[in-house]
Design an enzyme around this catalytic site. Structure first.
Site, PDB file in Angstrom:
ATOM      1  N   LYS A 199       3.862   1.653  -1.324  1.00 53.10           N
ATOM      2  CA  LYS A 199       4.426   1.799  -2.661  1.00 53.10           C
ATOM      3  C   LYS A 199       3.351   2.263  -3.646  1.00 53.10           C
ATOM      4  O   LYS A 199       3.600   3.139  -4.478  1.00 53.10           O
ATOM      5  CB  LYS A 199       5.035   0.473  -3.126  1.00 53.10           C
ATOM      6  CG  LYS A 199       5.735   0.543  -4.459  1.00 53.10           C
ATOM      7  CD  LYS A 199       6.316  -0.801  -4.851  1.00 53.10           C
ATOM      8  CE  LYS A 199       7.513  -1.168  -4.014  1.00 53.10           C
ATOM      9  NZ  LYS A 199       8.205  -2.382  -4.537  1.00 53.10           N
ATOM     10  N   GLY A 243       9.367   0.299   3.986  1.00 53.28           N
ATOM     11  CA  GLY A 243      10.594  -0.443   3.746  1.00 53.28           C
ATOM     12  C   GLY A 243      11.752   0.042   4.608  1.00 53.28           C
ATOM     13  O   GLY A 243      11.619   0.215   5.822  1.00 53.28           O
ATOM     14  N   LYS A 270       0.811  -1.215   0.000  1.00 55.93           N
ATOM     15  CA  LYS A 270       0.000   0.000   0.000  1.00 55.93           C
ATOM     16  C   LYS A 270       0.845   1.267   0.000  1.00 55.93           C
ATOM     17  O   LYS A 270       0.488   2.267  -0.633  1.00 55.93           O
ATOM     18  CB  LYS A 270      -0.956  -0.013   1.193  1.00 55.93           C
ATOM     19  CG  LYS A 270      -2.035  -1.087   1.089  1.00 55.93           C
ATOM     20  CD  LYS A 270      -2.984  -1.049   2.285  1.00 55.93           C
ATOM     21  CE  LYS A 270      -4.059  -2.118   2.165  1.00 55.93           C
ATOM     22  NZ  LYS A 270      -4.973  -2.124   3.335  1.00 55.93           N
ATOM     23  N   ASP A 323      13.172   2.931   4.514  1.00 52.37           N
ATOM     24  CA  ASP A 323      13.210   4.396   4.575  1.00 52.37           C
ATOM     25  C   ASP A 323      13.718   4.947   5.911  1.00 52.37           C
ATOM     26  O   ASP A 323      14.442   5.948   5.922  1.00 52.37           O
ATOM     27  CB  ASP A 323      11.824   4.979   4.283  1.00 52.37           C
ATOM     28  CG  ASP A 323      11.472   4.933   2.802  1.00 52.37           C
ATOM     29  OD1 ASP A 323      12.319   4.493   2.000  1.00 52.37           O
ATOM     30  OD2 ASP A 323      10.331   5.319   2.451  1.00 52.37           O
ATOM     31  N   ASP A 382      10.341  -2.619  -9.107  1.00 54.44           N
ATOM     32  CA  ASP A 382      11.145  -3.483  -8.249  1.00 54.44           C
ATOM     33  C   ASP A 382      12.274  -2.625  -7.720  1.00 54.44           C
ATOM     34  O   ASP A 382      13.014  -2.019  -8.500  1.00 54.44           O
ATOM     35  CB  ASP A 382      11.694  -4.703  -8.999  1.00 54.44           C
ATOM     36  CG  ASP A 382      12.184  -5.763  -8.014  1.00 54.44           C
ATOM     37  OD1 ASP A 382      11.353  -6.280  -7.243  1.00 54.44           O
ATOM     38  OD2 ASP A 382      13.391  -6.059  -7.991  1.00 54.44           O
ATOM     39  N   SER A 383      12.355  -2.537  -6.419  1.00 54.72           N
ATOM     40  CA  SER A 383      13.320  -1.630  -5.823  1.00 54.72           C
ATOM     41  C   SER A 383      13.959  -2.281  -4.611  1.00 54.72           C
ATOM     42  O   SER A 383      13.442  -3.251  -4.059  1.00 54.72           O
ATOM     43  CB  SER A 383      12.647  -0.311  -5.427  1.00 54.72           C
ATOM     44  OG  SER A 383      11.525  -0.547  -4.601  1.00 54.72           O
TER      45      SER A 383
END
Length: 209
Positions: free
Chosen positions: A28, A169, A26, A171, A84-85
């Site tokens: 992203k 993530g 959510k 962050d 994709d990260s």
């Protein structure tokens, strides 16, 4: 950019209409939707359409983004955009890299993933380098099989303990170069100007709109 082992394709423009964001994350989805705002797109996520998440078997960010975009386009019959990260830590040889989400386990617990990064750094020596970068690969796929690829990057430094409750993530542990706040301490508008995802999106917008 073009995918590995493929001839470059002519850029195809994306017409206004419905677009699937091929993600169940959510945070992203919210970021991507904000970056696409004002482009005449009716954005819907793979999660909202109850589409399954394909197994990410690629060996690069671009390959995994393409897998997700193609799967969503095939199943929905709509254009689909996948991201994709991941976080690449220099002292860890680029890990967690394409396995960034998997470091969080089946539940994608990024508190655990950040702890694992710190443990891995500590194991490299008493004063490990804390430089790192985020990579974002975007794949835009159409139901007829056409795909466009774009890749962005942002460099920075890792902090411990993590700071901030925004973003998602890794962050909270990443401070981009030239700033003193982590991504998780920034509002969406600020992060969306400088992030790896913003870099990739600038390329996508210039190419397909």
């Amino acid at each position: 950019m073009s995918g590995e082992g493929r001839e470059p394709q002519a850029i195809r423009k994306l017409a206004p209409g419905r677009l699937v964001i091929a993600s169940h994350n959510k945070g992203k989805v919210r970021e991507i939707a904000a970056l696409l705002e004002g482009r005449g797109l009716d954005v819907v996520s793979a999660g909202e359409l109850d589409l399954p998440e394909p197994e990410e078997t690629g060996t690069t960010f671009v390959m995994n983004a393409e897998l997700k975009a193609r799967a969503a386009a095939d199943l929905s019959g709509l254009p689909a955009l996948a991201d994709d990260s991941g976080l690449c830590v220099d002292a860890l040889g680029g890990d967690p890299g394409i396995f960034s989400a998997r470091w969080g386990g089946e539940t994608k617990d990024f508190c655990m993933a950040m702890t694992l990064v710190e443990r891995a750094l500590a194991a490299t020596g008493p004063a490990p380098a804390r430089t790192a970068h985020f990579v974002c690969a975007l794949a835009l796929a159409w139901p007829d099989g056409h795909v466009e690829w774009f890749e962005g990057r942002v460099d920075g430094t890792l902090v411990d303990p993590p700071r901030g409750d925004k973003g998602h993530g890794y962050d909270p542990m990443f401070v981009p170069d030239g700033h003193d706040r982590t991504f998780a301490e920034m509002d969406d508008a600020t992060k969306n100007e400088i992030s790896h995802r913003a870099d990739a999106f600038r390329q996508l917008v210039a190419a397909v709109f």
